[in-house]
Design a protein around this motif. Structure first.
Motif, PDB file in Angstrom:
ATOM      1  N   LYS A  76      -5.911  11.357   3.243  1.00  0.00           N
ATOM      2  CA  LYS A  76      -6.304  10.852   4.578  1.00  0.00           C
ATOM      3  C   LYS A  76      -7.157  12.310   5.206  1.00  0.00           C
ATOM      4  O   LYS A  76      -6.619  13.377   5.007  1.00  0.00           O
ATOM      5  N   ASN A 125      -7.524   9.414  -2.602  1.00  0.00           N
ATOM      6  CA  ASN A 125      -6.754   8.755  -1.533  1.00  0.00           C
ATOM      7  C   ASN A 125      -6.060   9.482  -0.479  1.00  0.00           C
ATOM      8  O   ASN A 125      -5.097   9.244   0.169  1.00  0.00           O
ATOM      9  N   SER A 135       0.892  -1.060   0.043  1.00  0.00           N
ATOM     10  CA  SER A 135      -0.004   0.004   0.042  1.00  0.00           C
ATOM     11  C   SER A 135       0.906   1.143  -0.079  1.00  0.00           C
ATOM     12  O   SER A 135       2.061   1.270   0.429  1.00  0.00           O
ATOM     13  N   ARG A 148      -1.688   9.759   2.468  1.00  0.00           N
ATOM     14  CA  ARG A 148      -2.201   8.898   1.609  1.00  0.00           C
ATOM     15  C   ARG A 148      -2.867   7.531   1.930  1.00  0.00           C
ATOM     16  O   ARG A 148      -2.054   6.887   2.752  1.00  0.00           O
ATOM     17  N   THR A 149      -3.954   7.037   1.357  1.00  0.00           N
ATOM     18  CA  THR A 149      -4.284   5.799   1.995  1.00  0.00           C
ATOM     19  C   THR A 149      -4.234   4.719   0.419  1.00  0.00           C
ATOM     20  O   THR A 149      -4.328   3.574   0.891  1.00  0.00           O
TER      21      THR A 149
END
Length: 367
Positions: A367, A365, A227, A233-234
Motif C-alpha cells: 500500500k 501488493n 483478500s 498489503r492490497t
C-alpha cells in the motif's frame, strides 16, 4: 473541561463500537500436514481468536482427510466407497460410490468433453508410467544408482493400455449415486483433478463456517479466500516456481520465476519438475500426452488463474498438454481464466489481463 473531554471521548468510543469500531486486523493461524493427496498442504487462516483459528484449521484438515480417502485410487477404507473400490469393480456392473466421488467424476467427464486432453479414463496408461517411475525413484526422491539402469515403458504396452481409455465406458447413474465401468481393463485416474477439486470443496466449507480470509496451498494448488487482511498489503502474493531451481539444482534466493498478486482466486500450476525420473540423462515427468502416450513436451510449467480451484487444476493439465497457440486460444475463450506459461527455453508468455498482477511487470501488493 476535563470532564467534557472525557465524556466526548467516551461517546466517540461508544459510537465507533456501535458502528463496528476500528477495524482490527485478524491474527494468522497456520497448519501444515502431509497425510493427504501425497503432498504437503499448508494453510494460513485469519481469525479473531485462537479458538476460531483452531476451528478453521481443524475443519480444513479433517475435510482434506475425508476427501483424500474418497479419491484415493490405491487404498481401500472401511465404510468408504472410494475410487480404489470403484476401479476394483470395473466390468462387474453398477457400483455405489460416495456423493463427492460422483460429483467429481461427473464434472471431469463434462470438462473433458468440452476442453479435451485431461481424460480421467487414462489410468491404464498412467499406471504403467507410475510403475516405471516408482521402480527407479524412492519416497525421498531420486536414486542415482537406480536411475543408472532406468528404462522407459515399452511403447507396445502403452498402446495396448491406451485401447482401454474410452471415457464413454464410464457410465454414471447420478440418481442412484452409482457408476459402472464397462471395460474391465479401464482404470480411472483422478490425479490431475482431485487436489484442486478437494481444495475448492474444503475452502467453500471453510467460508461457510465463517472464515473471511485464508491461503491454502496443496502442492501446486493455491486457493485464496477473501483478500489479504494486513493493513500494509492490497493482495496476497503467490510465487510461481522456477523449474530450473528444482531440476537443474540451481537454487536462487526465492526459487521463484515470478509472483502473482491476487485476492479471492486460485493459482494452480502443472509442471515437469516435481514427479519425474531420469533415463539416459533425460527427465520423464508424470503429465502424459494422450496423443503420444509420452510425457508432454511443450513447456516447463503452466499456471492457470481462476476463482474455481477445481477448474484451474483441470485446465492447468489440459493446457500443459497443448501446443501454446492451441492452449492460448482455449484460455482466451474462457471468462475469468488467465494463464502463465514457462517455455522450454525459460522464456514466458501470459494472458494480457494478468499483466497488472505480475511482479515481473511491475505489480506490487504494497500500500
Amino acid at each position: 473541561m476535563r470532564k467534557k473531554w472525557t465524556a466526548l471521548l467516551l461517546a466517540l468510543a461508544m459510537l465507533m463500537t456501535a458502528c463496528g469500531g476500528i477495524k482490527r486486523t485478524p491474527e494468522r493461524y497456520e497448519i501444515t500436514f502431509y497425510d493427504t493427496f501425497d503432498t504437503l498442504v499448508t494453510a494460513i487462516v485469519y481469525a479473531d481468536s485462537k479458538a476460531e483459528g483452531d476451528k478453521y484449521t481443524e475443519l480444513l484438515h479433517k475435510r482434506f482427510q475425508a476427501l483424500h480417502r474418497i479419491y484415493d485410487g490405491f487404498n481401500r477404507y472401511e465404510n468408504v466407497s472410494n475410487l480404489k473400490a470403484l476401479n476394483d469393480a470395473a466390468g462387474k456392473g453398477k457400483f455405489s460410490v460416495e456423493p463427492e466421488l460422483m460429483d467429481l467424476l461427473s464434472l471431469s467427464i463434462e470438462r473433458y468433453k468440452e476442453y479435451g486432453e485431461t481424460n480421467i479414463a487414462f489410468g491404464a496408461v498412467t499406471d504403467i508410467w507410475k510403475t516405471y517411475r516408482d521402480r527407479y525413484t524412492t519416497e525421498k526422491g531420486h536414486d542415482h544408482d537406480r536411475e543408472k539402469n532406468a528404462e522407459l515403458p515399452p511403447m507396445d504396452a502403452l498402446r495396448q493400455a491406451a485401447a482401454h481409455t474410452n471415457i464413454d465406458d464410464i457410465v454414471l447413474y447420478p440418481e442412484e449415486n452409482a457408476v459402472e465401468i464397462k471395460d474391465p481393463d479401464l482404470s480411472i485416474d483422478l490425479g490431475a483433478v482431485a487436489k484442486g477439486y478437494a481444495t475448492e470443496v474444503a475452502c467453500r466449507e471453510l467460508e461457510e463456517a465463517g472464515c473471511k480470509a485464508a491461503l491454502v496451498s496443496a502442492g501446486g494448488n493455491v486457493k485464496l479466500i477473501g483478500s489479504a487482511p494486513e493493513p500494509n498489503r492490497t493482495a496476497f502474493g503467490i510465487g510461481l516456481q522456477d523449474p530450473d531451481a528444482i531440476t537443474e539444482k540451481r537454487p536462487t534466493a526465492q526459487n521463484m520465476k515470478d509472483v502473482v498478486y491476487a485476492n479471492n482466486t486460485s493459482v494452480v500450476t502443472s509442471g515437469d519438475y516435481q514427479r519425474y525420473y531420469t533415463v539416459d540423462g533425460k527427465n520423464y515427468h508424470h503429465l502424459i500426452d494422450p496423443d503420444t502416450l509420452m510425457p508432454a513436451d511443450h513447456f516447463r510449467a503452466v499456471s492457470v488463474i481462476s476463482e474455481d480451484s477445481g477448474l484451474a487444476d483441470f485446465l492447468s493439465t489440459t493446457v500443459f498438454c497443448m501446443p501454446y497457440e492451441e492452449g492460448r486460444k482455449l484460455v482466451d475463450s474462457l471468462d475469468g481464466v488467465e494463464a502463465y506459461w514457462i517455455l522450454k527455453d525459460g522464456s514466458i508468455e501470459f494472458t494480457e489481463s494478468l499483466r497488472d498482477k505480475l511482479k515481473s511487470e511491475g505489480a506490487s501488493n504494497a500500500k
